[in-house]
Design a protein around this motif. Sequence first.
Motif, mmCIF file in Angstrom:
data_model
loop_
_atom_site.group_PDB
_atom_site.id
_atom_site.type_symbol
_atom_site.label_atom_id
_atom_site.label_comp_id
_atom_site.label_asym_id
_atom_site.label_seq_id
_atom_site.Cartn_x
_atom_site.Cartn_y
_atom_site.Cartn_z
ATOM 1 N N LEU A 342 0.819 -1.215 0.000
ATOM 2 C CA LEU A 342 0.000 0.000 0.000
ATOM 3 C C LEU A 342 0.852 1.264 0.000
ATOM 4 C CD1 LEU A 342 -2.792 -1.056 2.539
ATOM 5 C CD2 LEU A 342 -3.153 -0.465 0.138
ATOM 6 N N VAL A 343 1.968 1.243 0.737
ATOM 7 C CA VAL A 343 2.815 2.452 0.812
ATOM 8 C C VAL A 343 3.840 2.509 -0.316
ATOM 9 C CG1 VAL A 343 2.515 2.521 3.316
ATOM 10 C CG2 VAL A 343 4.562 1.440 2.359
ATOM 11 N N GLY A 344 3.914 1.426 -1.131
ATOM 12 C CA GLY A 344 4.796 1.441 -2.294
ATOM 13 C C GLY A 344 6.239 1.083 -2.023
ATOM 14 N N ASP A 345 6.513 0.380 -0.934
ATOM 15 C CA ASP A 345 7.881 -0.067 -0.632
ATOM 16 C C ASP A 345 8.078 -1.434 -1.284
ATOM 17 O OD1 ASP A 345 10.261 -1.056 0.468
ATOM 18 O OD2 ASP A 345 9.950 0.020 2.362
ATOM 19 N N GLU A 346 8.570 -1.411 -2.527
ATOM 20 C CA GLU A 346 8.639 -2.636 -3.328
ATOM 21 C C GLU A 346 9.558 -3.687 -2.714
ATOM 22 O OE1 GLU A 346 9.429 -4.100 -7.941
ATOM 23 O OE2 GLU A 346 9.300 -1.954 -7.439
ATOM 24 N N LYS A 347 10.702 -3.276 -2.201
ATOM 25 C CA LYS A 347 11.667 -4.237 -1.658
ATOM 26 C C LYS A 347 11.074 -4.995 -0.466
ATOM 27 C CE LYS A 347 16.403 -4.582 0.151
ATOM 28 N NZ LYS A 347 16.031 -5.256 1.408
ATOM 29 N N ARG A 348 10.569 -4.245 0.507
ATOM 30 C CA ARG A 348 10.024 -4.895 1.704
ATOM 31 C C ARG A 348 8.752 -5.680 1.382
ATOM 32 N NH1 ARG A 348 12.281 -0.226 4.272
ATOM 33 N NH2 ARG A 348 13.669 -0.837 5.984
ATOM 34 N N ALA A 349 7.930 -5.158 0.484
ATOM 35 C CA ALA A 349 6.698 -5.861 0.127
ATOM 36 C C ALA A 349 7.013 -7.198 -0.540
ATOM 37 C CB ALA A 349 5.851 -4.992 -0.804
ATOM 38 N N GLY A 374 0.769 -8.585 -4.486
ATOM 39 C CA GLY A 374 1.813 -8.417 -5.505
ATOM 40 C C GLY A 374 1.317 -7.635 -6.696
ATOM 41 N N ALA A 375 0.068 -7.900 -7.101
ATOM 42 C CA ALA A 375 -0.518 -7.129 -8.203
ATOM 43 C C ALA A 375 -0.734 -5.683 -7.778
ATOM 44 C CB ALA A 375 -1.835 -7.765 -8.629
ATOM 45 N N LEU A 376 -1.158 -5.473 -6.561
ATOM 46 C CA LEU A 376 -1.356 -4.120 -6.034
ATOM 47 C C LEU A 376 -0.061 -3.310 -6.097
ATOM 48 C CD1 LEU A 376 -2.649 -1.856 -4.283
ATOM 49 C CD2 LEU A 376 -2.184 -3.283 -2.271
ATOM 50 N N LEU A 377 1.030 -3.963 -5.784
ATOM 51 C CA LEU A 377 2.327 -3.281 -5.746
ATOM 52 C C LEU A 377 2.679 -2.637 -7.086
ATOM 53 C CD1 LEU A 377 4.799 -2.795 -3.900
ATOM 54 C CD2 LEU A 377 5.715 -4.971 -4.718
ATOM 55 N N HIS A 378 2.217 -3.240 -8.187
ATOM 56 C CA HIS A 378 2.590 -2.736 -9.528
ATOM 57 C C HIS A 378 1.424 -2.055 -10.241
ATOM 58 C CE1 HIS A 378 6.323 -4.929 -9.011
ATOM 59 N NE2 HIS A 378 5.633 -6.032 -8.756
ATOM 60 N N ALA A 379 0.313 -1.870 -9.551
ATOM 61 C CA ALA A 379 -0.874 -1.313 -10.198
ATOM 62 C C ALA A 379 -0.683 0.137 -10.632
ATOM 63 C CB ALA A 379 -2.074 -1.422 -9.268
ATOM 64 N N ARG A 380 0.138 0.883 -9.920
ATOM 65 C CA ARG A 380 0.351 2.287 -10.264
ATOM 66 C C ARG A 380 1.240 2.433 -11.498
ATOM 67 N NH1 ARG A 380 1.057 1.520 -4.905
ATOM 68 N NH2 ARG A 380 -0.411 2.503 -3.440
ATOM 69 N N SER A 381 2.268 1.597 -11.586
ATOM 70 C CA SER A 381 3.232 1.729 -12.680
ATOM 71 C C SER A 381 2.841 0.941 -13.928
ATOM 72 C CB SER A 381 4.618 1.259 -12.212
ATOM 73 O OG SER A 381 4.565 -0.091 -11.774
ATOM 74 N N ASP A 382 2.155 -0.167 -13.754
ATOM 75 C CA ASP A 382 1.770 -1.001 -14.894
ATOM 76 C C ASP A 382 0.350 -1.537 -14.661
ATOM 77 O OD1 ASP A 382 1.612 -2.602 -17.101
ATOM 78 O OD2 ASP A 382 3.372 -3.834 -16.641
ATOM 79 N N PRO A 383 -0.638 -0.666 -14.740
ATOM 80 C CA PRO A 383 -2.008 -1.061 -14.387
ATOM 81 C C PRO A 383 -2.572 -2.193 -15.234
ATOM 82 C CG PRO A 383 -1.981 1.090 -15.451
ATOM 83 C CD PRO A 383 -0.569 0.751 -15.144
ATOM 84 N N LYS A 384 -2.227 -2.239 -16.497
ATOM 85 C CA LYS A 384 -2.769 -3.271 -17.371
ATOM 86 C C LYS A 384 -2.308 -4.661 -16.925
ATOM 87 C CE LYS A 384 -3.170 -4.676 -22.217
ATOM 88 N NZ LYS A 384 -2.813 -4.328 -23.627
ATOM 89 N N SER A 385 -0.999 -4.810 -16.726
ATOM 90 C CA SER A 385 -0.465 -6.111 -16.307
ATOM 91 C C SER A 385 -0.951 -6.474 -14.902
ATOM 92 C CB SER A 385 1.065 -6.097 -16.338
ATOM 93 O OG SER A 385 1.532 -5.925 -17.646
ATOM 94 N N ALA A 386 -0.996 -5.483 -14.019
ATOM 95 C CA ALA A 386 -1.429 -5.736 -12.638
ATOM 96 C C ALA A 386 -2.866 -6.233 -12.608
ATOM 97 C CB ALA A 386 -1.272 -4.474 -11.803
ATOM 98 N N CYS A 387 -3.738 -5.603 -13.385
ATOM 99 C CA CYS A 387 -5.140 -6.015 -13.391
ATOM 100 C C CYS A 387 -5.326 -7.370 -14.079
ATOM 101 C CB CYS A 387 -6.001 -4.944 -14.050
ATOM 102 S SG CYS A 387 -6.190 -3.462 -13.027
#
Length: 437
Positions: A342-349, A374-387
């Motif tokens: 949720l906070v966008g910390d990719e490494k820790r997530a 895991g999909a949530l983590l990338h939804a902002r940068s790559d919404p198509k792939s995440a969804c």
Amino acid sequence: MDDRLDDATMMICKRIYARVFSHLAGDRPNKVIARTADCTEPYISMIKNGERLPSVDMAYALDKSINADGCLFEVRRQIEQLRQEIAAYRRTLKAGPPASDKEQGPVKRRDLLQDGAKVTAGAAVTPVLAALTQAWQLSEPKLPGASVSRSMIDDWGSAYDVHALSFRIDPPEVALTGLADEWAEIAEHLERRQPDGVQRDLSYVAARHAYLIAGTWLQLGNRRQSHRWWLTARELADRSESDLLSALTREWEANQRATDSREDLTDLLDLTEKALQFAGPRPSYERMASLSGKAELLALMGRDKEAVAAMRQAEDVFERLSSPTPSREDILRHEQSLVYSLVGDEKRATEAQEAALRFDRPNEYATFQVRLHGALLHARSDPKSACNEAVEIIKALPVERRVLRVRVAGRRVLDAVPAKAQHLAPVRELRNLTAAV
């Protein structure tokens, strides 16, 4: 759904018949019983193990073979009556349970066993449960001044793990059927005056079942029933005089209710703070869970810095636990997975998700939730792939297992999608899959 409910009801009937049969048969060898009842030893073993339910005629023969004076036959007769009554109960499914404004205290909230019939159909077991389990209960030596034995309390305590696993894997209708069966046994003794120590122990095991019942009602979308059982769980936990159980009950309530979009997160945060008060300052699993739950709520409220700070506190408590167990670490890793996503910390997530998936079974709801993080983590940068990923994860579950907490995890992926990507086909498909949230 009817087939699953039939299976669940039959499982309960087999289990109850096995208890009564084993008690009445005593130490008679299976070989002797089988010979006098004109059946085989393996058949007797299957009945005692809860794998087979004899016909009414065979139940009569078994009754005669162990000199049960008609008791064993009566149990089987009532089960047959039950099976016929289920059809009648199903005709009331669409009508739903009558509303009641009366709250009669935690024990009287056994309305689950009536209201629940309209949802599970398995609660038709209720009218005969007491009669079917009476023989087993009477066989146990009671604690001084109590209506229960130590083995009965211990049995209900160990049953919690069975129902908790069902909550994590089974459709909620099936989980509720098993819980209703268990509660019918416990509630009769909650209503009676017990010695103080027995009352505390009984309240302890009852509270754990009550909060599972509340969580299951929530997954079924019944807020009224879940609210009643949250209150019941809290009251029983406090009556047990275990501050740690009072803490855990409130933390788990806040965690489950956070999946309901209609809830006020501020109220849930207050509930978590109350849990922390009960947990106290010393390192404990309950304190760790309360802090990580607080972190989740803060992250959902967009208070990222505070969320991370609370999660670091939870991690510190975990490190200071004297003997952390895998199940306790599983809770922490799951909360880390969501909070850091949720906070966008990719490494820790990512680290948390990899750790969490090592603990969860492939068919547990938690596994699907973590994958959706895991999909949530990338939804902002790559919404198509995440969804697309989220759609595949949810579709991998049968419709009856797409429970609220899984759909909410998918909805959180949608919430992270930028406005300019809302028109994408995978976004629309995910929105349709989670529309009921």
